[in-house]
Design a protein around this motif. Structure first.
Motif, mmCIF file in Angstrom:
data_model
loop_
_atom_site.group_PDB
_atom_site.id
_atom_site.type_symbol
_atom_site.label_atom_id
_atom_site.label_comp_id
_atom_site.label_asym_id
_atom_site.label_seq_id
_atom_site.Cartn_x
_atom_site.Cartn_y
_atom_site.Cartn_z
ATOM 1 N N GLY A 1 -59.549 9.118 121.454
ATOM 2 C CA GLY A 1 -58.548 10.150 121.238
ATOM 3 C C GLY A 1 -59.185 11.521 121.248
ATOM 4 O O GLY A 1 -60.026 11.831 120.406
ATOM 5 N N ALA A 2 -58.817 12.333 122.213
ATOM 6 C CA ALA A 2 -59.328 13.700 122.270
ATOM 7 C C ALA A 2 -58.570 14.519 121.238
ATOM 8 O O ALA A 2 -57.585 15.201 121.538
ATOM 9 C CB ALA A 2 -59.151 14.275 123.667
ATOM 10 N N VAL A 3 -59.004 14.410 119.975
ATOM 11 C CA VAL A 3 -58.227 14.923 118.848
ATOM 12 C C VAL A 3 -57.967 16.412 118.983
ATOM 13 O O VAL A 3 -56.838 16.887 118.777
ATOM 14 C CB VAL A 3 -58.952 14.624 117.521
ATOM 15 C CG1 VAL A 3 -58.155 15.179 116.350
ATOM 16 C CG2 VAL A 3 -59.157 13.131 117.363
ATOM 17 N N VAL A 4 -59.008 17.180 119.324
ATOM 18 C CA VAL A 4 -58.854 18.635 119.406
ATOM 19 C C VAL A 4 -57.860 19.006 120.493
ATOM 20 O O VAL A 4 -56.923 19.779 120.263
ATOM 21 C CB VAL A 4 -60.226 19.296 119.671
ATOM 22 C CG1 VAL A 4 -60.051 20.785 119.935
ATOM 23 C CG2 VAL A 4 -61.154 19.070 118.495
ATOM 24 N N VAL A 5 -58.037 18.447 121.680
ATOM 25 C CA VAL A 5 -57.157 18.774 122.800
ATOM 26 C C VAL A 5 -55.738 18.288 122.528
ATOM 27 O O VAL A 5 -54.758 19.005 122.788
ATOM 28 C CB VAL A 5 -57.709 18.158 124.100
ATOM 29 C CG1 VAL A 5 -56.708 18.317 125.248
ATOM 30 C CG2 VAL A 5 -59.027 18.818 124.468
ATOM 31 N N GLU A 6 -55.595 17.095 121.994
ATOM 32 C CA GLU A 6 -54.268 16.562 121.702
ATOM 33 C C GLU A 6 -53.553 17.402 120.649
ATOM 34 O O GLU A 6 -52.339 17.595 120.713
ATOM 35 C CB GLU A 6 -54.377 15.108 121.242
ATOM 36 C CG GLU A 6 -54.789 14.157 122.356
ATOM 37 C CD GLU A 6 -54.981 12.735 121.884
ATOM 38 O OE1 GLU A 6 -55.318 11.870 122.714
ATOM 39 O OE2 GLU A 6 -54.801 12.483 120.675
ATOM 40 N N SER A 7 -54.296 17.899 119.671
ATOM 41 C CA SER A 7 -53.679 18.715 118.618
ATOM 42 C C SER A 7 -53.281 20.082 119.145
ATOM 43 O O SER A 7 -52.187 20.573 118.856
ATOM 44 C CB SER A 7 -54.652 18.859 117.439
ATOM 45 O OG SER A 7 -54.963 17.602 116.879
ATOM 46 N N ILE A 8 -54.155 20.706 119.911
ATOM 47 C CA ILE A 8 -53.879 22.067 120.394
ATOM 48 C C ILE A 8 -52.720 22.068 121.389
ATOM 49 O O ILE A 8 -51.846 22.945 121.341
ATOM 50 C CB ILE A 8 -55.148 22.669 121.040
ATOM 51 C CG1 ILE A 8 -56.196 22.936 119.961
ATOM 52 C CG2 ILE A 8 -54.816 23.972 121.779
ATOM 53 C CD1 ILE A 8 -57.502 23.469 120.491
ATOM 54 N N GLY B 1 -55.421 9.837 119.203
ATOM 55 C CA GLY B 1 -56.282 10.619 118.318
ATOM 56 C C GLY B 1 -55.477 11.419 117.324
ATOM 57 O O GLY B 1 -55.749 11.408 116.115
ATOM 58 N N LYS B 2 -54.476 12.127 117.804
ATOM 59 C CA LYS B 2 -53.598 12.902 116.923
ATOM 60 C C LYS B 2 -52.835 11.975 115.983
ATOM 61 O O LYS B 2 -52.652 12.283 114.799
ATOM 62 C CB LYS B 2 -52.623 13.733 117.751
ATOM 63 C CG LYS B 2 -51.773 14.703 116.942
ATOM 64 C CD LYS B 2 -50.939 15.579 117.859
ATOM 65 C CE LYS B 2 -50.155 16.619 117.063
ATOM 66 N NZ LYS B 2 -49.216 15.981 116.123
ATOM 67 N N LEU B 3 -52.375 10.831 116.496
ATOM 68 C CA LEU B 3 -51.666 9.868 115.663
ATOM 69 C C LEU B 3 -52.559 9.364 114.535
ATOM 70 O O LEU B 3 -52.113 9.225 113.384
ATOM 71 C CB LEU B 3 -51.203 8.691 116.521
ATOM 72 C CG LEU B 3 -50.575 7.517 115.764
ATOM 73 C CD1 LEU B 3 -49.249 7.926 115.134
ATOM 74 C CD2 LEU B 3 -50.372 6.316 116.679
ATOM 75 N N MET B 4 -53.831 9.109 114.836
ATOM 76 C CA MET B 4 -54.744 8.592 113.830
ATOM 77 C C MET B 4 -54.971 9.621 112.714
ATOM 78 O O MET B 4 -54.953 9.283 111.531
ATOM 79 C CB MET B 4 -56.073 8.215 114.487
ATOM 80 C CG MET B 4 -56.862 7.177 113.719
ATOM 81 S SD MET B 4 -58.399 6.719 114.559
ATOM 82 C CE MET B 4 -57.779 6.136 116.117
ATOM 83 N N ILE B 5 -55.164 10.881 113.103
ATOM 84 C CA ILE B 5 -55.377 11.927 112.105
ATOM 85 C C ILE B 5 -54.130 12.084 111.237
ATOM 86 O O ILE B 5 -54.213 12.164 109.999
ATOM 87 C CB ILE B 5 -55.724 13.264 112.787
ATOM 88 C CG1 ILE B 5 -57.067 13.156 113.517
ATOM 89 C CG2 ILE B 5 -55.776 14.381 111.754
ATOM 90 C CD1 ILE B 5 -58.231 12.844 112.632
ATOM 91 N N ASP B 6 -52.950 12.134 111.857
ATOM 92 C CA ASP B 6 -51.704 12.259 111.097
ATOM 93 C C ASP B 6 -51.513 11.073 110.152
ATOM 94 O O ASP B 6 -51.061 11.236 109.013
ATOM 95 C CB ASP B 6 -50.506 12.365 112.046
ATOM 96 C CG ASP B 6 -50.506 13.657 112.842
ATOM 97 O OD1 ASP B 6 -51.206 14.608 112.426
ATOM 98 O OD2 ASP B 6 -49.823 13.714 113.884
#
Length: 304
Positions: free
Chosen positions: A244-251, A258-263
């Motif tokens: 999950g490209a967390v930074v790119v997915e969030s921005i 990746g964003k789902l996992m963080i949330d």
């Protein structure tokens, strides 16, 4: 080949088991979901009913045993936040991440191999210097900075591309472009170094002495023998994207895993966190098997 792949599969299965144990118990350290999903003034009875409904009142070892038993029937539990099967929630998000990673890595691999091989063919030349300069910049630039600059330039100032979302083809351009830059720089450098070594080997010198044209020398004689370290780096970069490209997915507001996992961690949605870990780990396991097969194809000695 079969024994080689079996050993790799067993090692991956053991790693996956250890990962499940660690994530299960560490995720519980984030706190009680009751504090998030019920009002502050909720009664003790309501809190007790919520914990009983989601099996949170049992000892951790009992919860873990029940979870492992459910896994054997491919039951990953239900999402507290979305009241749906956790696996369905993860699969929906993982499809976006897999598509994004697949498109990006195909473009990155092709471009990096071609430009790296051409740069290595004439070390110290103009093309080599330009390619090395931009690849080093790309490998060093942080994703969040590139993403913000890209949004300001192409979305806010020029108005060419949307800032976020996934509605049209235009929404994919900025996320793919931002994800492209760092792996491209890293892989190009590895290709260049590996190809410099391969091009100086005796069999390449023999091919040149026989009058073989430059293109077959680069892409037939040298490239195959210089691909093993390149495949390793490509696999490592692809694994990072599958996580999950967390930074790119969030921005960019991209609905990936990746964003789902963080949330889900922030919302203490344990079932979704564990399902996301499992699906991602299984995808990386399959990718590693494919990489091992590629090793064995390129260098038959590895099979033994």
């Amino acid at each position: 080949m079969r024994k080689f792949l079996t050993r790799r599969a067993v090692a991956s299965a053991v790693s996956l088991l250890v990962l499940i144990v660690m994530v299960f118990f560490l995720s519980r350290l984030t706190g009680d979901p009751t504090q998030l999903y019920l009002p502050v003034d909720a009664s003790l009875e309501a809190r007790e009913n919520f914990r009983n409904l989601h099996g949170l009142n049992d000892p951790l070892i009992v919860q873990f045993g029940r979870y492992v038993g459910d896994l054997l029937t491919l039951d990953f539990g239900d999402s507290i936040r979305k009241s749906r099967p956790a696996l369905d929630v993860v699969i929906e998000a993982f499809k976006w991440t897999l598509t994004l990673a697949l498109i990006t890595m195909v473009l990155v691999s092709f471009a990096a191999i071609v430009f790296g091989a051409l740069a290595a063919f004439n070390v110290g030349g103009v093309f080599d210097r330009i390619a090395t300069f931009f690849s080093l910049i790309g490998a060093s630039a942080p994703d969040f900075w590139i993403a913000i600059v890209a949004i300001v330039l192409f979305s806010v100032n020029l108005g060419w591309l949307p800032t976020s979302g996934t509605g049209t083809l235009w929404h994919w351009i900025l996320p793919i472009a931002v994800l492209f830059i760092r792996p491209f720089g890293l892989i190009l450098q590895v290709v260049r170094g590996s190809m410099i070594t391969a091009l100086s080997s005796p069999y390449v010198k023999t091919a040149r002495a026989k009058g073989v044209r430059p293109r077959p020398v680069i892409f037939v004689h040298a490239l195959r023998n210089g691909m093993l370290p390149v495949i390793t780096v490509i696999g490592d970069q692809a694994a990072g994207m599958l996580n999950g490209a967390v930074v790119v997915e969030s921005i960019f507001g991209f609905p990936g895993v990746g964003k789902l996992m963080i949330d889900s961690i922030l919302q203490r949605d344990f079932a979704v966190v564990l399902a996301a870990i499992m699906v991602t780990a299984f995808a990386i396991f399959l990718m590693n098997i494919l990489i091992d097969i590629a090793y064995a194809v390129l260098d038959p000695r590895i099979r033994y």
